[in-house]
Every structure is written in C-alpha cells, then in structure tokens.
Design an enzyme around this catalytic site. Sequence first.
Site: not given
Length: 393
Positions: A104, A135, A330
């Site tokens: 990521d 994120h 996600s």
Amino acid sequence: MGDRYVVLRDLTRTFTAGPLEARRTGGGPGEPHLEMVDLSKSEARALAAEPGVAALAPSMPIGLPIDVDGDEPPAPTDVTWGVAAVGAAGSGRTGEGSLVAVLDSGIDAGHSAFAGMEFVQKDFTGDGNGDKRGHGTHVAGTVFGRPVEGIRIGVAPGIRKALIGKVIRDAGGGTTDALLEAILWATQQGADVITMSVSFAFTKAVEEDVAEGLPVFLATARALEAYRANLRLFDSLMRMLAERSAVDKGTLVIAASGNSSMREVNPAFEVGAELPSAADGVLAVGALQKVDGLLDVTRFSNTFADVCAPGKDVFSARLGGGLSAKNGTSMAAPHVAGVAALWWEELRDALPPTSVVRASMVTNRLLAAATGSGFVPDADLADIGAGLALCPP
C-alpha cells in the site's frame, strides 16, 4: 526510446517453438523473475519469443481506488462493526504466528495501534519508507491493529511481525512494475497472506498518452492493450506462485475489487472487479454496508467478488494517531486478510506438527466458512461471492 515493459521470466524453464507449435521444456515449479526494460514494439515482440519469457507487458500506472466520501459516523465504543461482523471478537484465534504483507502507501509505524510490532519494510517507490497518505496505515490497522483508545480495530491483533511494501508514492500513484516486484518480494519473505488495496489507473494511462499528443481513441486503445497484457502477466505470475505451493506453503493473495460501480445512480451501473483483483488466483473482495440491521453490498463496490467484508464506516488507525473512518473496498480487503491470518493459525494448530499448511487449504477453508446469511433479501451473489468472510470460532 521505447515504452517501459515488465518482463516475467521463468528461470526453471525454456520455451522452444516449432513451425506449428510452442512447447515448454523443463519440469517442476516455476521460479519467477522480473525485469524492467525499455523496448520498442519490434524489440518487445522479439523478446516475447525468447526462451524462458513467460509474459511481458507495458508498465501501467496504479493508484488507490476511487475515494468514497461519506458523513463521519459515530465512533464505536468497544469494537468496530467490521471486526464484530467477521466474528473476530468472539474467535479463539488472534492470528498469532501468521505473516501478512500489506502492499500500500506504507505505514505509520509509530502509531499506538502497532505498539510492540516488528515491521520489515521495503520501499518500491523511491520515496523512502513511511506513510504520507494515511491509506496504508488505515489498512494495516484493520488487519492487525491493537486497540486504540479502548476500541478494538484489528481482526488479527495477535500478529507480531508484518511485511510492509510501499507501492504508492507520497504524492499518490505508482506503477505496475513496483507492485509486481512487491508481490514477488513478499512471497520470497515467506508471507502467508498478501493484501492489496490498490487498482490499475486505466484512465490515468489514457490521460498520459493524450497529454503527449495522442488522440483519445488511440490513447484508449493503447491503454486497453496494456491492461490486457498486464492481466496475462498477472495470471502467469499467479500460476507460477501456485506451482511453487506444491513444494512450499504458498501465499494467499487478496485484493480489493474496486470502487467504480454507481448503483446509487442506477442499480445496473456496475463494474467488474479490477486488476489486480481480477487476476487468476487473486481473491477479489467486495465491500458491505449495514442497511436496517442487514448486510448489503455498498453502492460503489465492483461486482464479481469472490468474498466480501465490511467496507463502509470502517474505523481504523489514522495517520499521526487516533482513529478515523473510511469507506471503500480498500477497507474490506484487510478484513479478509485478517480472517485469513486466523485461518492459518487454526490450521497450523489443527494439523499434525509434520504437516504443511498450504495457501490452497486456507483459501478453501475461508471460502467454505463464508456465509450468505444476514443479507438483504435481494443480495446478488455476483456482488458478494461466497458471502461474508468469517473467522474460525
């Protein structure tokens, strides 16, 4: 100067071509090797015919799935609804002994959610380790985060060591060659599970070619060709990794299906799972929400998922400290990664000490344990796949 290509070689095999056929020689499981080279069209065609070249594809941009905004929901008081929904809060397993790789935007390793953990970090972007986007930190928190402010956020908080591959740059975006290198690195590090909450940036590939003077229709055609070639390359790599699992444990690869559907506009406005989740052997994860106490696919979740998990109003670690809520597939994928880590632990303890727990066994258990109960009456199997991923009891 030609285009940038990713070349996948199988170091254990050669490929010989006759007048009417192509034949692979060599036995045993494949040994994948990646190279990045600049090639013209003719050079790419010639290289594709070389012995040992399993696949090649132009490097494409990747990014984080389309952001899905929403009102900030009330914070949970003791456990996030996602951790509760997959059965982690009541499971006798915590993921102890399992090794998960998060590919990521990096991680805020100093966050209290990761206190006492050991991280093996590798940067594939050139920006250095660490998370500037938030994120990757949020995703990692859902997989194995420790309680924050008294709230349990992690499905598998018993994990003590994790692999962190940074494939998204600090400014956002990345490339397929970095993602492929990170996948291979994680498998070589012995990962039981890889989770990826990234997607191929098809429209960005079109925009880049248009910016260089190509007409839109030609730029779109080029992006489509590159996408198709990358799908074949990913399929080839996953087949080689599956072959490796015949002699070692293998790795379960999980990916978010993408956030491009628009069911809120029209229920028929659905998009199929995007790369990398669309590749053979990758477990595509769709996102769920709660509707009047029942589960339903989110309006944005791409269809044709293999399994699903909570992906709306998901609280997890926030960059710099504390918690924040995010929406998206996600957020669903790391729930399934945590569930898979618990199944690895369950099978390791259930089988004789001399037995090897293989990724295929974990995949089968995970899919078999998934449930279609508790959904709205019109839930579409194409959207939820095998159903909600559940932890061992």
